[in-house]
Design a protein around this motif. Sequence first.
Motif, PDB file in Angstrom:
ATOM      1  N   TRP A 154      50.772  22.575  -0.513  1.00 34.58           N
ATOM      2  CA  TRP A 154      51.625  23.752  -0.658  1.00 34.58           C
ATOM      3  C   TRP A 154      51.336  24.455  -1.988  1.00 34.58           C
ATOM      4  CZ3 TRP A 154      55.563  25.407  -3.933  1.00 34.58           C
ATOM      5  CH2 TRP A 154      56.404  26.408  -3.444  1.00 34.58           C
TER       6      TRP A 154
ATOM      7  N   TRP B  37      59.003  31.629  -4.956  1.00 35.59           N
ATOM      8  CA  TRP B  37      58.454  30.965  -6.146  1.00 35.59           C
ATOM      9  C   TRP B  37      57.645  31.937  -6.987  1.00 35.59           C
ATOM     10  CZ3 TRP B  37      58.335  25.634  -7.811  1.00 35.59           C
ATOM     11  CH2 TRP B  37      59.224  24.816  -7.105  1.00 35.59           C
TER      12      TRP B  37
ATOM     13  N   GLU C 250      53.164  18.329  -1.048  1.00 34.50           N
ATOM     14  CA  GLU C 250      53.433  19.240  -2.158  1.00 34.50           C
ATOM     15  C   GLU C 250      52.132  19.835  -2.720  1.00 34.50           C
ATOM     16  OE1 GLU C 250      57.002  16.769  -1.649  1.00 34.50           O
ATOM     17  OE2 GLU C 250      54.854  16.314  -1.757  1.00 34.50           O
TER      18      GLU C 250
ATOM     19  N   ASP D 287      64.287  27.952  -2.932  1.00 30.35           N
ATOM     20  CA  ASP D 287      63.906  27.452  -1.611  1.00 30.35           C
ATOM     21  C   ASP D 287      62.377  27.411  -1.492  1.00 30.35           C
ATOM     22  OD1 ASP D 287      66.559  27.206  -0.865  1.00 30.35           O
ATOM     23  OD2 ASP D 287      66.643  29.219   0.026  1.00 30.35           O
ATOM     24  N   ASN D 288      61.891  26.544  -0.626  1.00 23.81           N
ATOM     25  CA  ASN D 288      60.451  26.309  -0.551  1.00 23.81           C
ATOM     26  C   ASN D 288      59.706  27.371   0.273  1.00 23.81           C
ATOM     27  OD1 ASN D 288      60.409  24.042  -2.157  1.00 23.81           O
ATOM     28  ND2 ASN D 288      60.742  22.636  -0.461  1.00 23.81           N
TER      29      ASN D 288
ATOM     30  N   PRO E  78      57.943  21.432  -6.977  1.00 24.83           N
ATOM     31  CA  PRO E  78      58.255  21.523  -5.548  1.00 24.83           C
ATOM     32  C   PRO E  78      58.415  20.125  -4.959  1.00 24.83           C
ATOM     33  CG  PRO E  78      55.911  21.810  -5.896  1.00 24.83           C
ATOM     34  CD  PRO E  78      56.531  21.732  -7.267  1.00 24.83           C
TER      35      PRO E  78
ATOM     36  N   TYR F 125      62.454  24.275  -9.722  1.00 27.06           N
ATOM     37  CA  TYR F 125      62.598  23.115  -8.848  1.00 27.06           C
ATOM     38  C   TYR F 125      62.904  23.562  -7.418  1.00 27.06           C
ATOM     39  CZ  TYR F 125      63.626  21.037 -13.456  1.00 27.06           C
ATOM     40  OH  TYR F 125      63.605  20.652 -14.781  1.00 27.06           O
ATOM     41  N   SER F 126      62.472  22.730  -6.460  1.00 23.34           N
ATOM     42  CA  SER F 126      62.874  22.964  -5.072  1.00 23.34           C
ATOM     43  C   SER F 126      64.378  22.797  -4.936  1.00 23.34           C
ATOM     44  CB  SER F 126      62.170  21.974  -4.140  1.00 23.34           C
ATOM     45  OG  SER F 126      60.797  22.253  -4.030  1.00 23.34           O
ATOM     46  N   ASN F 127      64.966  23.672  -4.171  1.00 26.33           N
ATOM     47  CA  ASN F 127      66.417  23.603  -3.948  1.00 26.33           C
ATOM     48  C   ASN F 127      66.730  22.548  -2.883  1.00 26.33           C
ATOM     49  OD1 ASN F 127      69.120  24.188  -4.099  1.00 26.33           O
ATOM     50  ND2 ASN F 127      68.988  25.981  -2.756  1.00 26.33           N
ATOM     51  N   SER F 128      66.395  21.311  -3.201  1.00 27.00           N
ATOM     52  CA  SER F 128      66.636  20.179  -2.312  1.00 27.00           C
ATOM     53  C   SER F 128      66.775  18.924  -3.163  1.00 27.00           C
ATOM     54  CB  SER F 128      65.491  20.033  -1.305  1.00 27.00           C
ATOM     55  OG  SER F 128      64.246  19.894  -1.977  1.00 27.00           O
TER      56      SER F 128
ATOM     57  N   PHE G 237      59.541  18.224  -0.998  1.00 18.91           N
ATOM     58  CA  PHE G 237      59.929  18.427   0.389  1.00 18.91           C
ATOM     59  C   PHE G 237      60.745  17.230   0.883  1.00 18.91           C
ATOM     60  CE2 PHE G 237      56.494  21.320  -0.252  1.00 18.91           C
ATOM     61  CZ  PHE G 237      56.799  22.416   0.545  1.00 18.91           C
TER      62      PHE G 237
END
Length: 311
Positions: A167, A281, A164, A275-276, A228, A255-258, A230
């Motif tokens: 990224w 973002w 993270e 999404d990442n 974020p 937030y990450s969509n996960s 992963f």
Amino acid sequence: MLDKNIAVISSGVTPTVFYWLNTQISKVVNPKNINKKYINRFNTIILVRFIPFNIFLNLIYLKRKSKKIVLVLDDNLLDINIFSELPFLYKLKIFFNIYCYKFFFFLFINEVWVTNRLLAEKVQQKMYLNQIKIKLLKLSHKQNFTKKKFYKISYLGTSSHPIELRWLKTLFLEIQKERKDCLIEIYVNKKWRNYFRSVPRIKMIYPMDWETFFLDTSLGKSDIVLNPIFNSNFNNFRSPTKFFDIARLKAVGIYSNSKPFSEFIINNHDGILVDNNIESWVEKIFFLLDNANERERLFLNSLKRIEKNLF
């Protein structure tokens, strides 16, 4: 009255530049990025605190060409003593960056500007053979304290998230390339501080225990907090506690969509799921920064959710 064609040579927008040369901030040039061809363009060159070695000979040439060369001092840098209380390495820096030149100022300096009367007297004593004009600067503060909106973007994760963090550096660089009104705040250890050093306008805080972190964040406020994450066996089972920290900061969370956020955040209601990919973002961050009402709506919804225990 100075000519408008000015170069301020300084290692960044330092306190000296900000408070005493405020009107020239837009012209600040790092000494590492200049050469003879570049400085020849200017009629006035202002050197802040130090003499860049890489343009020393160029300065002599420019003075002979009737260019105005000014040295700005806000410390007694011309009077170092090996027995003084200053750290040894700092004394070496002063010696090689300004002190060793002081007997040659007449070759490349027109004026010395100082920031207080006592310093003006001291500089006059040290330069009595140079016959260079010494000018007392007036504090340039009017536009420094005018209200201007700045935004704080935070990342509350720790150094245990290497994927993270790598990224995020790309994201931070993209944000700061496009905007000049953002302060980025991040908690990182020494290893990661070196990694993020190239990001402009970043505030790096050493990790702290939870109680100290709680007190520290309770005093401050962020506009946007980035989250974020992963996919991994470890991350998928994390608790979404950052949601509560963000509400306490009166901020909006992206937030990450996960997992775990995708199963907790109500998208576009009490947070934003993305999404990442960097472009998405950046788009969401800029949209929220430019829409205060939307930030307020998302924050109030997250606060209501906490108050009603809707988990």
